[in-house]
Design an enzyme around this catalytic site. Structure first.
Site, short mmCIF file in Angstrom:
data_model
loop_
_atom_site.label_atom_id
_atom_site.label_comp_id
_atom_site.label_asym_id
_atom_site.label_seq_id
_atom_site.Cartn_x
_atom_site.Cartn_y
_atom_site.Cartn_z
CB THR A 1 -0.92 0.07 1.24
OG1 THR A 1 -0.14 0.41 2.40
CG2 THR A 1 -1.63 -1.25 1.49
NE ARG B 1 12.74 2.25 -10.55
CZ ARG B 1 12.59 1.55 -11.67
NH1 ARG B 1 11.38 1.27 -12.12
NH2 ARG B 1 13.66 1.13 -12.33
CE1 TYR C 1 2.98 -4.64 -7.08
CE2 TYR C 1 0.69 -5.01 -7.68
CZ TYR C 1 1.63 -4.59 -6.77
OH TYR C 1 1.24 -4.11 -5.56
CG PHE D 1 -0.72 -14.71 -0.96
CD1 PHE D 1 0.23 -13.69 -1.16
CD2 PHE D 1 -1.03 -15.52 -2.04
CE1 PHE D 1 0.86 -13.52 -2.38
CE2 PHE D 1 -0.40 -15.36 -3.27
CZ PHE D 1 0.53 -14.37 -3.45
#
Length: 418
Positions: free
Chosen positions: A82, A94, A123, A418
């Protein structure tokens, strides 16, 4: 503005986790919070702190994931990423990705990293490739039936079913089945201690009028071979006819008879006319047993599990291949340059070797596309037709051979987040 990126201290977990909940607009019970805290590996968690409060979070989890051929490979699970809206566009994400991949490489134990993404576009630029999807279904069990071939029906009849209105009562039996199922499907994660409790979380706010979570197990000579966890939400039509809904949470089996027994049990539950599930593999066995597929609404979501090869050589050598393969890959990896270059991959169904080479390349691709194809659910040939994998010597047959070898006979699937 002065910020500090550092490893999370155990004493800071509650404050750090509140930032995670705020980002995902989460609400949870004390039971959920206690479990998630126990599963957090604080030494693998990062936070960015500004004036003593966390404004960004990221974590890693130590998993073992099944790959084509049945090996279960150490894998880092990226989680709880987050960044507060007040601190965006400052390079924090990054820096998290850089730190995580460097740490994984330095430890030298996990050739792979995986994640699930709240937003699909994030991503890919860090080398994560979308490798597995899932299927959401609504099956009209009132107007369709399972059509089992006689030998399969006979074998399913020979299984003993044990049911409980309390799912936790059969936890040991379910976990025995799950452990046997893991190597059979790429993308599945072994249960580390504590993770067996996550499928049992059943807060009232999520039930929407359904019953508490129930469970049924199938046994063969006393050995568990299949299980299903589900809830029932009763309902009725305008005429008063029952129209209850079976809400399937989990279903695993080690063979065809176990699958048949579980689906037949769910199909036959009293006062219900549908089965609903939001996360099933795209090649679920019931698809081939239902007599009227038009009575089943299916929604395919190919945006589930992202795979990143942290160490290309070790990762490609960790899985096996469905056909003999000897190919030189020219890999481009700007974010992890240690992977860039040519790799000779030679293997078959018994195993593989992948080492750096100076030989001429057969195929050229990015590490992201390699991640997409790694679990065998995305075809290298399809990526080639999209222009994302290039056959260096057109017409050589290298792409076709590699696509055949990389393919998995079982669709990859992640049964839980997860």
């Amino acid at each position: 503005m002065t910020t500090e990126l550092r490893v999370l201290l155990p004493s800071e977990w509650d404050t750090w986790y509140e930032r995670v909940l705020s980002a995902f607009v989460g609400v949870e019970t004390p039971e959920e919070r206690k479990l998630y805290r126990s599963l957090t590996e604080t030494a693998r968690c990062l936070g960015v702190w500004d004036e003593g409060r966390p404004v960004a979070t990221a974590g890693l989890l130590s998993f073992r994931m099944a790959v084509p051929g049945g090996a279960v490979v150490p894998t880092a699970g990226v989680t709880m990423v987050t960044v507060a809206p007040t601190h965006r566009r400052r390079g924090i994400l990054r820096s998290f990705m850089r730190r995580q991949l460097d740490d994984i490489r330095a430890a030298g134990e996990e050739p792979l990293a995986v994640l699930t993404a709240s937003e699909a576009a994030i991503y890919g630029r860090f080398g994560y490739g979308l490798a597995a999807g899932r299927m959401a279904v609504r099956i009209d069990t009132g107007r369709s039936t399972l059509s089992l071939p006689a030998p399969l029906a006979t074998e399913a009849d020979g299984l003993q079913l044990r049911a409980s209105d309390t799912a936790s009562a059969l936890l040991q039996e379910c976990e025995a089945v799950y452990a046997r199922a893991v190597p059979r499907r790429p993308g599945m994660l072994e249960r580390r201690p504590g993770w067996e409790h996550t499928p049992l979380l059943d807060p009232e706010r999520r039930r929407d009028g359904a019953s508490p979570l129930r469970c049924v197990v199938a046994l063969r000579d006393g050995t568990p071979v299949a299980f299903a966890r589900y809830a029932v939400r009763l309902g009725a039509s305008e005429s008063g006819a029952p129209e209850g809904e079976v809400r399937l949470r989990d279903l695993e089996a080690v063979d065809a008879a176990g699958h048949a027994a579980m689906w037949r049990f769910l199909w036959s539950l009293d006062l219900t006319t549908s089965i609903v599930a939001d996360n099933r593999p795209v090649d679920d066995p019931w698809l081939h047993l239902v007599d009227d597929p038009r009575r089943s609404a299916k929604h395919l979501n190919d945006d589930t599990l992202y795979v990143r090869l942290v160490q290309v050589g070790d990762a490609l050598a960790a899985r096996s291949y469905g056909a003999p393969l000897d190919v030189v890959l020219e890999v481009e990896d700007a974010f992890c340059p240690w992977n860039s270059g040519r790799w000779r991959l030679a293997g078959d169904e018994k195993g593989a070797v992948c080492e750096p080479t100076r030989e001429a390349a057969d195929l050229s691709l990015s590490v992201r596309e390699l991640g997409r194809a790694y679990l065998g659910g995305v075809s290298l040939a399809a990526l080639g037709r999209a222009g994302l994998v290039r056959e260096v010597r057109p017409g050589s047959g290298a792409l076709r051979a590699a696509a055949t070898a990389f393919a998995s006979e079982t669709a990859p699937w992640l049964p839980h987040g997860f």
